[in-house]
Structures are given as C-alpha cells and as structure tokens.
Design an enzyme around this catalytic site. Sequence first.
Site, PDB file in Angstrom:
ATOM      1  N   ASP A  32      75.005 -50.132  61.849  1.00 43.15           N
ATOM      2  CA  ASP A  32      73.648 -49.597  61.968  1.00 43.15           C
ATOM      3  C   ASP A  32      72.897 -49.930  60.683  1.00 43.15           C
ATOM      4  OD1 ASP A  32      71.356 -47.802  62.000  1.00 43.15           O
ATOM      5  OD2 ASP A  32      72.388 -46.674  63.552  1.00 43.15           O
ATOM      6  N   ASN A  88      72.742 -41.058  73.183  1.00 49.36           N
ATOM      7  CA  ASN A  88      71.542 -40.312  73.562  1.00 49.36           C
ATOM      8  C   ASN A  88      70.874 -40.956  74.777  1.00 49.36           C
ATOM      9  OD1 ASN A  88      71.779 -38.705  71.171  1.00 49.36           O
ATOM     10  ND2 ASN A  88      70.871 -40.379  70.027  1.00 49.36           N
ATOM     11  N   HIS A 101      73.437 -47.450  73.896  1.00 49.48           N
ATOM     12  CA  HIS A 101      74.313 -47.752  72.773  1.00 49.48           C
ATOM     13  C   HIS A 101      75.062 -46.486  72.387  1.00 49.48           C
ATOM     14  CE1 HIS A 101      70.371 -46.613  71.169  1.00 49.48           C
ATOM     15  NE2 HIS A 101      70.981 -46.196  70.065  1.00 49.48           N
TER      16      HIS A 101
END
Length: 139
Positions: A32, A88, A101
């Site tokens: 990330d 999410n 993801h």
Amino acid sequence: MRDENCIFCKILAGEIPAQTVYEDDSFQAILDVNPAARGHVIILPKNHAENLFELSEEDAAGIMIVAKKIAAAVKKTYKCDGINVLQNNGAAAGQSVFHLHVHVIPRFEGDTDTINIGWKPNDTPSDIAEIAKEIKANL
C-alpha cells in the site's frame, strides 16, 4: 475483465508501477502506498469486481488463500503481535477504490494511537432471534 478508469486495473496492467510482493494467475499483492503500518499489503484480484457482491465465487475463495500466505509472510518478517485482514464494501464502509481488494495490516500491541480499526461493542439486542431470522430469509 478490466475497467479502463480503475487505478487498480491500471496497476495490474503494468501502467502504474507498484511494489509487488506476490503474484499468481488470479491475484497480485502489492505494498500500500499509504500504509497503515510498515508491511501493509493490498491483495488485488486480476478480474475487476467493484465489491464483494460482484466477486466471483472462485476469486472469493482464492483471495483468502492468498491473504493467509501474505499474513504468514508479514508476521514472519515483522514479528508483529497480530494481523488485520480487512475488506471494505461501499463508501459508507470505507471503500475508496472501487476494485475489490483485501488489506493485510501488521499490528503491534499499543499501536491504536496510529491505527484505529474497530467498533465499540453494543449490548446484545433484545430481538437477536428476529435479526437472525431476517438475515436467514435472504440467504
């Protein structure tokens, strides 16, 4: 399957550089770029699906196998105390990129001052059996 306007599809196509830590025929796991912690990895299915509801059964099963591999590698690398595996669905749930993801985030005792994932538990609802019945009716 690809969405031309999706940043994760562009990463998967090699149009945007990323630091890949794992890749197979169906998934790519990258670091990330705005990590919650050192070693924060995002797992991307190569088939575009906006959210869990659009994800194929095959990719849904496979992504957890990859999450387990990544979590084990992150735990071994950073000797962290725990791991969050987080996904999410929808803006209200915190989704900001609409390509499904899974986040794998290393956690350490006392890191809640920098990472805040959770909720405050409520009392058990008095109509818990009714809630279960409502959900079961839609399975």
